[in-house]
Structures are given as C-alpha cells and as structure tokens.
Scaffold this motif. Sequence first.
Motif, PDB file in Angstrom:
ATOM      1  N   ALA A 206       0.842  -1.211   0.000  1.00 28.68           N
ATOM      2  CA  ALA A 206       0.000   0.000   0.000  1.00 28.68           C
ATOM      3  C   ALA A 206       0.871   1.252   0.000  1.00 28.68           C
ATOM      4  O   ALA A 206       0.610   2.208  -0.741  1.00 28.68           O
ATOM      5  CB  ALA A 206      -0.947  -0.004   1.196  1.00 28.68           C
ATOM      6  N   ASN A 207       1.914   1.249   0.816  1.00 19.96           N
ATOM      7  CA  ASN A 207       2.783   2.428   0.884  1.00 19.96           C
ATOM      8  C   ASN A 207       3.558   2.623  -0.411  1.00 19.96           C
ATOM      9  O   ASN A 207       3.748   3.746  -0.872  1.00 19.96           O
ATOM     10  CB  ASN A 207       3.742   2.326   2.074  1.00 19.96           C
ATOM     11  CG  ASN A 207       4.005   3.679   2.707  1.00 19.96           C
ATOM     12  OD1 ASN A 207       3.089   4.485   2.858  1.00 19.96           O
ATOM     13  ND2 ASN A 207       5.249   3.941   3.062  1.00 19.96           N
ATOM     14  N   LEU A 268      -8.619  -1.553   5.891  1.00 20.73           N
ATOM     15  CA  LEU A 268      -9.415  -0.480   5.288  1.00 20.73           C
ATOM     16  C   LEU A 268      -8.514   0.576   4.639  1.00 20.73           C
ATOM     17  O   LEU A 268      -8.789   1.033   3.523  1.00 20.73           O
ATOM     18  CB  LEU A 268     -10.314   0.178   6.347  1.00 20.73           C
ATOM     19  CG  LEU A 268     -11.169   1.353   5.854  1.00 20.73           C
ATOM     20  CD1 LEU A 268     -12.108   0.933   4.718  1.00 20.73           C
ATOM     21  CD2 LEU A 268     -11.961   1.968   7.002  1.00 20.73           C
ATOM     22  N   GLU A 269      -7.421   0.920   5.312  1.00 19.45           N
ATOM     23  CA  GLU A 269      -6.491   1.910   4.750  1.00 19.45           C
ATOM     24  C   GLU A 269      -5.936   1.429   3.404  1.00 19.45           C
ATOM     25  O   GLU A 269      -5.836   2.208   2.451  1.00 19.45           O
ATOM     26  CB  GLU A 269      -5.330   2.162   5.725  1.00 19.45           C
ATOM     27  CG  GLU A 269      -4.326   3.183   5.207  1.00 19.45           C
ATOM     28  CD  GLU A 269      -3.066   3.272   6.043  1.00 19.45           C
ATOM     29  OE1 GLU A 269      -2.845   4.331   6.649  1.00 19.45           O
ATOM     30  OE2 GLU A 269      -2.302   2.284   6.096  1.00 19.45           O
ATOM     31  N   ALA A 270      -5.599   0.147   3.315  1.00 20.63           N
ATOM     32  CA  ALA A 270      -5.062  -0.404   2.063  1.00 20.63           C
ATOM     33  C   ALA A 270      -6.083  -0.276   0.931  1.00 20.63           C
ATOM     34  O   ALA A 270      -5.739   0.086  -0.198  1.00 20.63           O
ATOM     35  CB  ALA A 270      -4.663  -1.864   2.258  1.00 20.63           C
ATOM     36  N   ALA A 271      -7.356  -0.569   1.243  1.00 17.76           N
ATOM     37  CA  ALA A 271      -8.417  -0.445   0.227  1.00 17.76           C
ATOM     38  C   ALA A 271      -8.567   1.003  -0.219  1.00 17.76           C
ATOM     39  O   ALA A 271      -8.763   1.282  -1.412  1.00 17.76           O
ATOM     40  CB  ALA A 271      -9.733  -0.972   0.790  1.00 17.76           C
ATOM     41  N   GLU A 277     -13.556   1.293  -4.985  1.00 19.09           N
ATOM     42  CA  GLU A 277     -14.775   1.563  -4.195  1.00 19.09           C
ATOM     43  C   GLU A 277     -15.446   0.287  -3.696  1.00 19.09           C
ATOM     44  O   GLU A 277     -15.919   0.237  -2.560  1.00 19.09           O
ATOM     45  CB  GLU A 277     -15.769   2.397  -5.011  1.00 19.09           C
ATOM     46  CG  GLU A 277     -15.346   3.848  -5.227  1.00 19.09           C
ATOM     47  CD  GLU A 277     -15.086   4.624  -3.933  1.00 19.09           C
ATOM     48  OE1 GLU A 277     -15.776   4.343  -2.916  1.00 19.09           O
ATOM     49  OE2 GLU A 277     -14.200   5.498  -3.930  1.00 19.09           O
ATOM     50  N   ASP A 278     -15.488  -0.742  -4.539  1.00 16.06           N
ATOM     51  CA  ASP A 278     -16.129  -2.001  -4.120  1.00 16.06           C
ATOM     52  C   ASP A 278     -15.378  -2.622  -2.946  1.00 16.06           C
ATOM     53  O   ASP A 278     -15.987  -3.109  -1.989  1.00 16.06           O
ATOM     54  CB  ASP A 278     -16.174  -2.996  -5.284  1.00 16.06           C
ATOM     55  CG  ASP A 278     -17.121  -2.541  -6.383  1.00 16.06           C
ATOM     56  OD1 ASP A 278     -18.001  -1.695  -6.087  1.00 16.06           O
ATOM     57  OD2 ASP A 278     -16.983  -3.000  -7.532  1.00 16.06           O
ATOM     58  N   LEU A 279     -14.046  -2.613  -3.047  1.00 11.80           N
ATOM     59  CA  LEU A 279     -13.245  -3.181  -1.968  1.00 11.80           C
ATOM     60  C   LEU A 279     -13.329  -2.329  -0.697  1.00 11.80           C
ATOM     61  O   LEU A 279     -13.324  -2.870   0.410  1.00 11.80           O
ATOM     62  CB  LEU A 279     -11.783  -3.335  -2.408  1.00 11.80           C
ATOM     63  CG  LEU A 279     -11.449  -4.646  -3.131  1.00 11.80           C
ATOM     64  CD1 LEU A 279     -10.029  -4.622  -3.684  1.00 11.80           C
ATOM     65  CD2 LEU A 279     -11.628  -5.865  -2.226  1.00 11.80           C
ATOM     66  N   ILE A 280     -13.418  -1.015  -0.853  1.00  7.68           N
ATOM     67  CA  ILE A 280     -13.556  -0.138   0.322  1.00  7.68           C
ATOM     68  C   ILE A 280     -14.836  -0.506   1.080  1.00  7.68           C
ATOM     69  O   ILE A 280     -14.828  -0.679   2.303  1.00  7.68           O
ATOM     70  CB  ILE A 280     -13.561   1.355  -0.074  1.00  7.68           C
ATOM     71  CG1 ILE A 280     -12.174   1.787  -0.580  1.00  7.68           C
ATOM     72  CG2 ILE A 280     -13.984   2.244   1.105  1.00  7.68           C
ATOM     73  CD1 ILE A 280     -12.131   3.154  -1.244  1.00  7.68           C
TER      74      ILE A 280
END
Length: 403
Positions: A206-207, A268-271, A277-280
């Motif tokens: 993610a980073n 959640l941060e990674a999403a 949007e679907d994954l969030i």
Amino acid sequence: MSISKNTFKTEVKEEFFSILDFWATHSVDNKNGGFYGTIDGNNEPKETYKSVVATARILWSFSAGINFIKNTPEFIQHQHLIKDYEVLCKRAYDSLKNNFWDEKHQGVYWAVNAKGEKENGKKLMYGHSFYVYGMSEYYRATGYKPALEMAQKCFNTIINHSYDGKEGGYIEAYNEDWSETDDYILSKGISRKSMNTHLHLLECFANLYRIDKSEKVHFHLKHCLEIMLDRIIGEGNTRMTLFFSEDWTPQTKVISYGHDIEASWLVLEAAEILGDEDLIERCKKVCLPIARDSAEGIQADKGMIYEFDPETGHGNFSRDWWVMAEAMVGFYNAYQMSGKSHYLEKSENCWTFINEHLIDHENGEWYGGVNAKHEITNSSKGNPWKAPYHNARACMEIYKRIS
C-alpha cells in the motif's frame, strides 16, 4: 474517565515528538554505524545484533515524522526538526543498503551483528516488508530517488521468490540463497504462510503504491488485500487465523487480539489507498465487526491482552506496548466508521492506560509491557522487534484523525 478530543490530540502530539526525540538521542550507534540493537529500561544502549525489522522501522518513523511536520500547518515551530530527521533517515538508509542488502543473492538479511556484518542471512518476507515500507516512506518524505529504487528492488525480490501463483499469497521464508527451509522464525514446519507476514506485506504494498502506480504493484496490493479478506479473515469471520499450510489449511485457533485490532484499520487503509470503491465497501463491512469482537481482549483495567487460545485456555495476558498502540488507532477508526461513541471511549481508555502504565514519563519511550498487576514485565525500550513504529504511528494517526 473520558478525556476531551482536544486533550487527546494535544497529548498524542507531545508524545509523538517525545518518542522521536528519545530515538534521536539514545539509538544512534556512533561507534559501529547504524543504530544500536538494544536499549534497556534505563535507556542504556547495548551492542547486540541489529535486526532489519527495527532498522527499517526507524527509517519509516523518522520519514513519517518529516511528512507529518510538512503536512501539518500548525507544526511551524517543529520545522527545524526536519533537518535532524533527514540525517537520521540517511543513516538508516545507509545501514539498510550497505549492511542488510544481500548483493550476491538479492533480498535482505534478517540480522547483522553489532558491527553491521551478516549474522543471520535468512530471507524472511516479514523483514522484506518493512524494508519496502521504510524505503517507500523515505522517498515520500524527501524525494530521495535511491530509496525508491531500493523499495522497488526489494518489492520485485519478494514477488520473484515468494509469490505463490498457484495457491495465492506469499511463502513465509527461505534460506539465505532462496532455497527451501522449514524454519521461518515466526513459525515452523508446514505453517508456510502467516497472517503476520501478509498483514505487513499489505502495509508495504500500500505504501509503495502511493508512489509507484505500476500495474505490478497494483496487482499485488489488490491480491494481498483479497487474500486478507478471503483467506486470513475468511467469509463470515471476525477474527484472523494466524498460520496456514501452503494450500491455506488453518494450523491454529489462537486469537491474536493485537493483530485483529491492527488489521481492522490497516485493511481499510489499504483499500482506500488502492482506491477501489467495491473493496472499500467490502472492507468497511468486515473491519467494524473485527474491531467489535477484538474488544473481547480488553480487561477490567482497560488494558488489552496479547492473545488467547480458546482450546487450551492459555494465552499471553501481557498488556504490550504495541497492542495498546494499535488498539488506540483501531477503536478510533471503528468510531469513525460507525459514529458509535463507545469506540471513541475505548480508544481514549487505551491512551489513558498507556499514559499511566507504559510511558516512562521521566526518561522517555514506552516499556514493552505490563502484567495484570501493572508490574513491568518487559522493560526494554528498544530491541530487534521494538522501534518507534507502533507507538509513533499511533500518535500520528490519532492526531490526524481528530484533526
């Protein structure tokens, strides 16, 4: 007793700067280069082996500190610290590149001795994840191009050797030359995949994706996130399984309250970083129940225990520094997701517990842990697993979230 959000915000800000000041003052190894491997409860550094995890976490923390100051207008009086933090980041970068990177086989050593020479050359993805995490944050903070190159190089090494294209996910560890091993430091035998390594791979992918929007990084961030949701948490579950065989057969039923609450916000941060949007939406539905059920680890004293085995009744009942730091963020995140004030109260209670039982207000930093009687069971301020990452990050997260 509940504290006001303003007080909470002010106190975590002050603690953040106190933590980084501690590390700037006590961890620098001027004799051998890099940073000391251990700092005891009396702030005395020791010449012990140095871990890639702690060194990369130091790089991440000072880099994140630079970003934090730069992006917070009211920190104008702290601007002078940026130059100091940059010097410490470069020191960590140099150590990670010159002492920990394996030129012969590629990848990173697990540990070097006090002088910075290879001590344990094992290739653990847990260590590689923090290498990418630290290097990518350093580039984000300063634009130092070699750090981006090292982050990408290490990321590619993880993918080339550890990605399991057949079963999905990432194999835990290898020998120094990338040959097979059954000793993974975190586990042994057939437990070839772990929650812990996947959680930190998710964090580093993610980073890296913040600064490298390539298809390859996008693919692995999304893949790792889906593995967390489908395998490690699993359909309908509110707890993570800690260890798996290569084909994802669960190997234990132990509950890790600290990792569950940490995952409840990191997933959640990674999403959100992925921007899917679907994954969030899917993550929000999963993360809130995880936070809800991880609250079972909170004891009458408002401290959260480390882990518990429901089959044997045994567990680690220590109130550890990192568990309390992650609980503070995880419950605040649950409050933001749900609007329910009992989550805010839990977050504030975690901070009160940390303040009263873990922070060494006289000499700086946090003790490793206390027992149910609040006696210090781990006085270590710094060691191969303990660096200013969980606690400094928690302080930054709370400050930014309240803001």
